[in-house]
Design a protein around this motif. Structure first.
Motif, mmCIF file in Angstrom:
data_model
loop_
_atom_site.group_PDB
_atom_site.id
_atom_site.type_symbol
_atom_site.label_atom_id
_atom_site.label_comp_id
_atom_site.label_asym_id
_atom_site.label_seq_id
_atom_site.Cartn_x
_atom_site.Cartn_y
_atom_site.Cartn_z
ATOM 1 N N SER A 197 -5.635 4.562 -1.851
ATOM 2 C CA SER A 197 -6.552 3.582 -1.297
ATOM 3 C C SER A 197 -6.899 2.400 -2.326
ATOM 4 O O SER A 197 -7.116 1.317 -1.915
ATOM 5 N N VAL B 53 -3.451 0.372 -2.728
ATOM 6 C CA VAL B 53 -3.079 -0.443 -1.523
ATOM 7 C C VAL B 53 -3.901 -1.407 -1.291
ATOM 8 O O VAL B 53 -3.299 -2.819 -1.208
ATOM 9 N N PHE B 54 -5.347 -1.291 -1.432
ATOM 10 C CA PHE B 54 -6.251 -2.237 -1.048
ATOM 11 C C PHE B 54 -6.743 -3.150 -2.199
ATOM 12 O O PHE B 54 -7.392 -4.170 -2.124
ATOM 13 N N GLY C 233 -3.620 -4.632 -3.273
ATOM 14 C CA GLY C 233 -2.230 -5.063 -3.335
ATOM 15 C C GLY C 233 -1.559 -4.927 -4.357
ATOM 16 O O GLY C 233 -0.654 -5.557 -4.784
#
Lengths: 432, 142
Positions: free
Chosen positions: B92, B95-96, B98
């Motif tokens: 997480s 992913v968050f 980018g």
């Protein structure tokens, strides 16, 4: 009233909970399109009627933790869409909905950037992104990824803005064939300011981190130029008035200190993160270096200890912020005779200059000690519930991260006396 | 009495399950991949996006197996040294921001093998019993 709001909040959380159980994690549509998201629903309050917790940077637009239980400061929902444009390019947009103090709901594209994947060990991104300044900057909104309700703001609020428009490169590799890997991330761009908070231009920085299975060490350095485009006309006129008045008194160095446009702002941070078996030990030290300005040189650090015990992770954090008083002391040392002289030229001016001249540097000295004791409960992979208690002790006559009364522009409201404040926060985080 | 029987049954089931889990895992690449044998940590670096290319050169694309599969659980535990929960928190963060996305997952050994055999950039892991000459083993995890 509070009970009713609490009930409503609990209903909301349990509703989301049910929704979550039926949701799968990330939605991948035909390999080229990925939607993921995260959410935090939080509630917090302090025990002092006059103190309102509000960090002095862009977060000031959202944070307003006061004596009444509030549900908006930490709550947010975000959706991220990544689409693969080709083999080498992808586009990422993150929308975030969050209640602003002045607006019902602020729904905005937090970031939007294009990533180039064409190199073997690095990616290049351009657009609006999170500025990788501190250990927790990159994912400061993704509650699920850390222990606290919010990462220690003592450190995170040292810079006016957490996003920037520009370009960065992320290079990752191992050191030879060893078990160590490193990441090097240079970045360049500008950071937009928010209402009454300065922005920065020409920001240029890098961070480098060394990683092993159980630890990460990270260093970041940034150089930038302060700009005042985002300040309100009132604030600008206060600053200009102060410059004029102090230079007329012959205090050119003080006058220059209120002229922040174009001055340099540097930031350094050093952090570590150890994850050994079920033990977590992490911390960060940050240094904000400005010239001899009313925005003072400030140092902040935090250390956290935690231990995973099944689904529970109790943790303890100590944080501290120290600011340089040189400029504030210089203003305080100006003899009253100068203000009286101003008053004789134009009635009331001297008193006003004295008040604002001393208030502004003082308001930016946000020295405090913070202790956080909390627990993160993770019943299932993908969501958690957190509860924490904080004791914030403003130091050296400052008011710490608390606004004095009603707002940053209201220079007259000084009800809060800077005494220690207790805060309780609870939140629910999910990622999907 | 019934409780004791139930406990015995449960421990038998768990026992069988851990027997299945204790199967060997093979980390596999395309036969043309010039990388020599890799260490646990080198493989983990690729699967955690800490490194993006093979030791012998060439972009590496890791492929994982479905959540809950015994081979994935063993791989997470022995190579990545992270529980599914820790892994979720780890990704997480990535992913968050980018910076990347977790490896795509395949349903079974056959699917992983097919991808690896087709693409020199892919690295996957399968039950050692499924290894054949369409893939090259760079690490075996007992």
């Amino acid at each position: 009233m509070i009970v009713k709001r609490l009930l409503r909040w609990l209903l909301f959380v349990s509703g989301i909970n049910l929704l979550f159980v039926s949701l799968s994690f990330a939605v991948t549509i035909d390999d080229t399109f990925t939607i993921s998201g995260f959410m935090t629903a939080g509630a917090a309050k302090v025990n002092n009627k006059d103190a309102v917790f509000a960090p002095d940077n862009e977060l000031a637009a959202f944070y307003e933790i006061g004596h009444d239980l509030g549900f908006t400061s930490d709550s947010k929902i975000a959706l991220q869409i990544t689409s693969r444009i080709s083999d080498k390019f992808s586009a990422t947009t993150q929308f975030m909905g969050r209640k602003k103090k002045t607006v019902a709901l602020d729904l905005a594209a937090e970031w939007a950037f294009i990533t180039y994947h064409g190199f073997e060990n690095s990616i290049i991104r351009t657009g609006r992104m999170r500025a990788p300044l501190f250990q927790f900057s990159d994912f400061q909104d993704v509650g699920y990824s850390y222990l606290w309700v919010r990462p220690p703001l003592d450190v995170l609020s040292l810079t006016p803005s957490s996003i920037f428009d520009g370009v960065d490169m992320i290079y990752s590799n191992s050191i030879g064939d060893s078990d160590y890997s490193y990441t090097f991330q240079p970045f360049i761009g500008t950071a937009p300011g928010t209402t009454d908070i300065v922005g920065v231009n020409d920001m240029m920085g890098f961070n480098i981190s060394l990683e092993h299975e159980i630890f990460t060490l990270r260093f970041m350095a940034l150089n930038s130029t302060i700009n005042t485009q985002s300040l309100s006309p009132e604030r600008i006129s206060v600053l200009e008035g102060l410059q004029e008045a102090y230079s007329s008194m012959g205090y050119n160095d003080i006058a220059k200190g209120f002229d922040v446009e174009g001055q340099s702002g540097e930031l350094y941070s050093l952090s570590f993160n150890v994850n050994w078996k079920d033990n977590v030990f992490l911390g960060e030290y940050a240094h904000r270096k400005t010239g001899d300005l009313y925005i003072p040189v400030t140092d902040a650090y935090f250390v956290t200890l935690a231990r995973r015990i099944g689904k529970f992770t109790p943790h303890f954090t100590f944080a501290r912020t120290k600011a340089d008083h040189t400029f504030a002391d210089k203003v305080a040392a100006v003899p009253d005779a100068y203000y009286t002289l101003l008053d004789s030229q134009s009635a009331g001016t001297g008193a006003l200059i004295k008040k604002y001249g001393n208030y502004l540097p003082g308001a930016y000295i946000r020295e405090q000690r913070t202790m956080i004791l909390g627990v993160k409960y993770e019943p299932q992979v993908g969501y958690d519930i957190k509860l924490e208690f904080q004791r914030i002790i403003p130091e050296n006559g400052s008011k710490g991260q608390f606004l004095e009364g009603d707002g940053v522009n209201d220079l007259t409201n000084i009800d809060y006396d800077g005494s220690p404040v207790n805060m309780v926060s609870i939140c629910f985080d999910i990622v999907f | 009495m019934n409780k004791i029987i139930l406990q015995i049954i449960i421990s038998l089931i768990v026992g069988c399950f851990s027997l299945v889990c204790s199967a060997e895992i093979a980390v596999v690449v395309h036969p043309s991949n010039t990388s020599a044998d890799m260490s646990d940590n080198q493989v983990a670096q690729l699967f955690l996006a800490k490194k993006r290319s093979f030791p012998g050169g060439g972009k590496a694309i890791p492929i994982s197996q479905a959540k809950g599969s015994p081979v994935r659980e063993l791989f997470n535990k022995k190579v990545l040294k992270k529980s599914e929960g820790k892994l979720k928190a780890y990704w997480s963060k990535i992913v968050f921001t980018g910076k990347g996305s977790p490896p795509k997952t395949m349903e079974n050994d056959a699917e992983v093998k097919k991808l690896v055999a087709d693409n020199p950039n892919i690295i996957g892991y399968i039950d050692a019993k499924s290894v054949d000459d369409t893939v090259k083993v760079v690490l075996t995890i007992p």
